[in-house]
Motif scaffolding. Structure first.
Motif, PDB file in Angstrom:
ATOM      1  N   GLU A   1       0.792  -1.199  -0.159  1.00 55.13           N
ATOM      2  CA  GLU A   1      -0.016  -0.054  -0.113  1.00 55.13           C
ATOM      3  C   GLU A   1       0.885   1.283   0.086  1.00 55.13           C
ATOM      4  O   GLU A   1       0.727   2.031  -0.813  1.00 55.13           O
TER       5      GLU A   1
ATOM      6  N   ARG B   1       2.522   1.787  -3.395  1.00 52.75           N
ATOM      7  CA  ARG B   1       1.740   2.312  -4.397  1.00 52.75           C
ATOM      8  C   ARG B   1       1.251   3.709  -4.051  1.00 52.75           C
ATOM      9  O   ARG B   1       1.183   4.517  -5.160  1.00 52.75           O
ATOM     10  N   ALA B   2       1.151   4.231  -3.068  1.00 57.68           N
ATOM     11  CA  ALA B   2       0.999   5.429  -2.334  1.00 57.68           C
ATOM     12  C   ALA B   2       2.134   6.498  -3.061  1.00 57.68           C
ATOM     13  O   ALA B   2       1.832   7.129  -3.807  1.00 57.68           O
TER      14      ALA B   2
ATOM     15  N   LEU C   1       4.098   5.824  -5.499  1.00 53.71           N
ATOM     16  CA  LEU C   1       3.976   5.738  -6.971  1.00 53.71           C
ATOM     17  C   LEU C   1       2.871   6.524  -7.496  1.00 53.71           C
ATOM     18  O   LEU C   1       2.875   7.135  -8.478  1.00 53.71           O
ATOM     19  N   LEU C   2       1.667   6.796  -6.822  1.00 47.22           N
ATOM     20  CA  LEU C   2       0.658   7.586  -7.288  1.00 47.22           C
ATOM     21  C   LEU C   2       0.706   9.022  -6.858  1.00 47.22           C
ATOM     22  O   LEU C   2      -0.118   9.924  -7.389  1.00 47.22           O
ATOM     23  N   GLY C   3       1.696   9.465  -6.261  1.00 47.93           N
ATOM     24  CA  GLY C   3       2.360  10.702  -5.993  1.00 47.93           C
ATOM     25  C   GLY C   3       1.811  11.342  -4.678  1.00 47.93           C
ATOM     26  O   GLY C   3       1.685  12.586  -4.636  1.00 47.93           O
ATOM     27  N   ALA C   4       1.516  10.498  -3.761  1.00 50.40           N
ATOM     28  CA  ALA C   4       1.134  10.945  -2.220  1.00 50.40           C
ATOM     29  C   ALA C   4       2.453  11.744  -1.774  1.00 50.40           C
ATOM     30  O   ALA C   4       3.478  11.299  -2.017  1.00 50.40           O
TER      31      ALA C   4
ATOM     32  N   LEU D   1      -1.785   3.594 -11.602  1.00 50.52           N
ATOM     33  CA  LEU D   1      -0.567   3.631 -11.445  1.00 50.52           C
ATOM     34  C   LEU D   1       0.712   4.069 -12.636  1.00 50.52           C
ATOM     35  O   LEU D   1       1.372   4.330 -12.513  1.00 50.52           O
TER      36      LEU D   1
ATOM     37  N   ALA E   1      -4.005   8.861 -11.933  1.00 51.57           N
ATOM     38  CA  ALA E   1      -3.694   8.815 -10.427  1.00 51.57           C
ATOM     39  C   ALA E   1      -4.015  10.034  -9.587  1.00 51.57           C
ATOM     40  O   ALA E   1      -4.340   9.733  -8.367  1.00 51.57           O
TER      41      ALA E   1
ATOM     42  N   LEU F   1      -6.161   9.221  -6.218  1.00 50.47           N
ATOM     43  CA  LEU F   1      -5.336   9.637  -5.017  1.00 50.47           C
ATOM     44  C   LEU F   1      -6.314  10.564  -4.032  1.00 50.47           C
ATOM     45  O   LEU F   1      -6.409  10.273  -2.801  1.00 50.47           O
TER      46      LEU F   1
ATOM     47  N   ARG G   1      -8.059   9.273  -0.652  1.00 50.07           N
ATOM     48  CA  ARG G   1      -7.670  10.122   0.605  1.00 50.07           C
ATOM     49  C   ARG G   1      -8.999  10.726   1.306  1.00 50.07           C
ATOM     50  O   ARG G   1      -9.145  10.476   2.446  1.00 50.07           O
TER      51      ARG G   1
END
Lengths: 214, 214
Positions: A180, A183-184, A186-189, B128, B134, B138, B142
């Motif tokens: 998790e 992935r976060a 990579l998703l840009g978190a 991804l 993304a 995201l 969130r």
């Protein structure tokens, strides 16, 4: 597969490694589903014959890639363990410091892991859709988790620590949090949501001294 | 999207719901990537005009599906909370019993959840791979986690319980464990590996009485 690997000749081993390297690149570029065995053979500079004397199918090739990635992570962890001093992990703060170094070594990293993370997610999806892929995927996952649980338990034991739940459960929870977190990232978190910080907190609640404090 | 939803007429709301229902079926059958907006419109019995007056793209449609699934799960949780008696959760065993019922209500279930789990995994993969997907994914994730953290915190508070980590961290860890457990069930992991049992153990280590025991 393990038994077979013991009797592979060095030449055969090199062929296999080259096919795996080529597969990694081709899967990353075209996707696991989009990549053909021909494309992997071409990238590796081998014939289909060489491929089929090593792997029965594209799925088996991917499982072998998973196995290789797993061995690399376990090796990193083992090397790390050998350098550890039990005195470093006597306090919760000491454990956290060590854990941060472990995560820096094997943790989610945007650049190095992106390709692997994306192709793993695709392969998991293929497994979710196709029961004939699911069986091999589940077996490989289970083998990974069992080995990881054994390695980490040995490591914790040497450090005078233990999990407060079954080691296999702890590994399941840690890997889920790790996937998790990867992935976060990579998703840009944003960094301030700290995916690694969450793994640290999970380890914090999962670990205890081997002898319960009195 | 939330502001807009407040001013939707009942007729518009019905159109939107029918498009979402149709999208669920079409995505499940053809995959999110394989499904065209035309196929969704045809299954819903609407024109492309009706589609585009509700959604800007297939990605926005999927995010709206995620939002609807989230609201259903939160509503189930709220209903559950209203029936709970704080006296039931005074002991760790009581907490576990309640948790088992919660998981039976919203937990990973092989039949009901299979289609949703597979299409979510595919959408996550698309996110991804594509930064433009993304961002929305995201943001939706969130929002889900923030709402879930608020709902669960309120629930725990009423029961005299608290998380030993930040509620948002607890929710992240629980959702990661939940996703992993759902996928394990769908991949065919035998029941005795107890994916739900792992979530129970995680909750066990994450929860404590609101006033630390003296």
């Amino acid at each position: 597969m393990t038994t077979e690997s013991r009797v592979r000749s060095p030449r055969r081993e090199r062929t296999r490694e080259r096919l795996l390297d080529a597969a990694f690149d081709v899967f990353a570029e075209l996707g696991v589903q989009g990549a053909s065995i021909e494309a992997v053979c071409e990238a590796a500079g081998f014939t289909r014959g060489a491929f089929y004397s090593n792997f029965a199918s594209k799925e088996e090739l991917f499982l072998a890639l998973m196995d290789r990635e797993k061995r690399r992570h376990l090796a990193t962890l083992e090397q790390f363990a050998q350098r550890l001093d039990p005195a470093e992990v006597r306090s919760p703060e000491g454990i956290r410091t060590v854990l941060r170094s472990v995560l820096a070594a094997v943790g989610p990293h945007p650049d190095a892991e992106r390709r692997w993370c994306v192709m793993s997610a695709e392969f998991e999806l293929l497994a979710l859709r196709d029961p004939s892929v699911a069986a091999g995927y589940l077996a490989e996952q289970r083998a990974l988790k069992d080995e990881l649980a054994a390695t980490i338990s040995r490591l914790l034991d040497a450090l005078g620590l233990r999990f407060v739940v079954e080691p296999r459960t702890a590994v399941d929870l840690l890997l889920a949090a790790y996937a998790e977190a990867s992935r976060a990232v990579l998703l840009g978190a944003p960094d301030d949501e700290g995916p690694n910080a969450r793994i640290e907190q999970l380890v914090d609640v999962l670990l205890a001294p081997r002898q319960p404090a009195k």
